[in-house]
Design a protein around this motif. Structure first.
Motif, short mmCIF file in Angstrom:
data_model
loop_
_atom_site.label_atom_id
_atom_site.label_comp_id
_atom_site.label_asym_id
_atom_site.label_seq_id
_atom_site.Cartn_x
_atom_site.Cartn_y
_atom_site.Cartn_z
N ALA A 93 0.82 -1.21 0.00
CA ALA A 93 0.00 0.00 0.00
C ALA A 93 0.86 1.26 0.00
O ALA A 93 2.00 1.27 0.46
CB ALA A 93 -0.93 -0.01 1.21
N THR A 94 0.26 2.34 -0.49
CA THR A 94 0.90 3.66 -0.53
C THR A 94 0.45 4.47 0.68
O THR A 94 -0.76 4.62 0.91
CB THR A 94 0.52 4.40 -1.82
N PRO A 95 1.39 5.02 1.46
CA PRO A 95 0.99 5.80 2.64
C PRO A 95 0.53 7.20 2.27
O PRO A 95 1.10 7.85 1.39
CB PRO A 95 2.28 5.85 3.47
N ILE A 96 -0.53 7.65 2.94
CA ILE A 96 -1.03 9.02 2.81
C ILE A 96 -1.12 9.59 4.22
O ILE A 96 -2.00 9.20 5.00
CB ILE A 96 -2.41 9.05 2.12
N GLU A 97 -0.22 10.49 4.57
CA GLU A 97 -0.18 11.03 5.92
C GLU A 97 -1.26 12.09 6.11
O GLU A 97 -1.48 12.93 5.25
CB GLU A 97 1.21 11.61 6.21
N VAL A 98 -1.92 12.01 7.25
CA VAL A 98 -2.98 12.95 7.61
C VAL A 98 -2.79 13.35 9.07
O VAL A 98 -1.97 12.74 9.77
CB VAL A 98 -4.38 12.33 7.38
#
Length: 270
Positions: free
Chosen positions: A50-55
């Motif tokens: 998976a590709t990380p998306i920081e929030v």
């Protein structure tokens, strides 16, 4: 990161199994899950891909397949896995005016929904084709968005119950009762309880009927399981409908009609 997915899985599954009583949200996109072990195996399999998306409240880990099926893992600021959401990335588009955030008691900070108007009236901020609620798979990205605001959304409709008609005529012929629904109609059933009173907080559920513009029987590359995808045009916009074949008594066809109850989950695309 791979080890943290595995180590923190059990507590998340205990909460999720109580909340999601319909594993068909996953089987609807070719990911049949029937036990905690299945959930764990899926998380451990897609997590490293998976590709990380920081929030602000953690990280979304987005796994994308060639067939459109997606899995979004959610880890909090302590790097614990707290959620796993199925999604479908398709071709549909709905113009919406987002009016309020909807956060439910058992939502994590990474989960939530928007109350919106479909096909909004440009002269009236609180009007449109109809109000409805849809979950947002990357909700925490929009914590600082000012409301109300107009946007476009791609919304996947995960079938709970569905009827398939080969033509618009056959659908119209099936409407034999006193109350007849048009072949392009939308009822935001998640806003109301069975007695007609408002549901608080509202659910991301709708009953709609629409015309099939495109469809395919797709195969999930991870499991080999099949599912139907259909681009459905209804009142207020179009939706990407995904269906577990076990729900269908006939195959959807282009030019036909789909009618049923759906869980709505989307992304803002502009």
């Amino acid at each position: 990161m791979r080890r943290s997915f595995s180590l923190q899985l059990t507590s998340m599954l205990d909460r999720r199994e109580k909340r999601h009583t319909m594993p068909s949200h996953f089987s609807t996109i070719g990911l049949p899950l029937s036990s905690q072990a299945d959930y764990g195996a899926l998380a451990n399999r897609v997590g490293p891909l998976a590709t990380p998306i920081e929030v602000p409240n953690g990280v979304y880990w987005r796994w994308v397949s060639d067939c459109g099926a997606e899995v979004w893992l959610q880890t909090n600021t302590d790097n614990e896995l707290v959620g796993m959401t199925p999604f479908y990335s398709g071709r549909a588009e709905v113009s919406v005016r987002l009016t309020n955030r909807v956060v439910r008691q058992d939502d994590s900070p990474l989960e939530g929904a928007f109350h919106a108007w479909a096909d909004p009236d440009q002269n009236n901020p609180d009007s449109g084709a109809y109000p409805f609620v849809f979950d947002v798979v990357d909700f925490d990205r929009f914590g600082d968005i000012a409301l109300p605001t107009t946007a476009k959304a791609q919304i996947a409709a995960f079938a709970h119950e569905v009827s398939v008609y080969q033509t618009v005529h056959s659908y119209n012929e099936s409407q034999s009762g006193e109350l007849k629904f048009a072949s392009q109609s939308f009822i935001p059933s998640g806003l109301f309880a069975s007695g007609g009173e408002s549901t608080e907080p509202p659910n991301s559920i709708a009953f709609f009927t629409g015309h099939i513009i495109a469809m395919e029987l797709r195969t999930n590359c991870l499991t080999g399981a099949q599912y139907y995808w259909a681009l459905v045009e209804t009142l207020g916009g179009s939706f990407d409908v995904v269906i577990d074949p076990e729900l269908c008594d006939a195959s959807p066809v282009v030019g036909g009609v789909i009618s049923g109850s759906f869980w709505l989950c989307g992304r803002l695309i502009d």
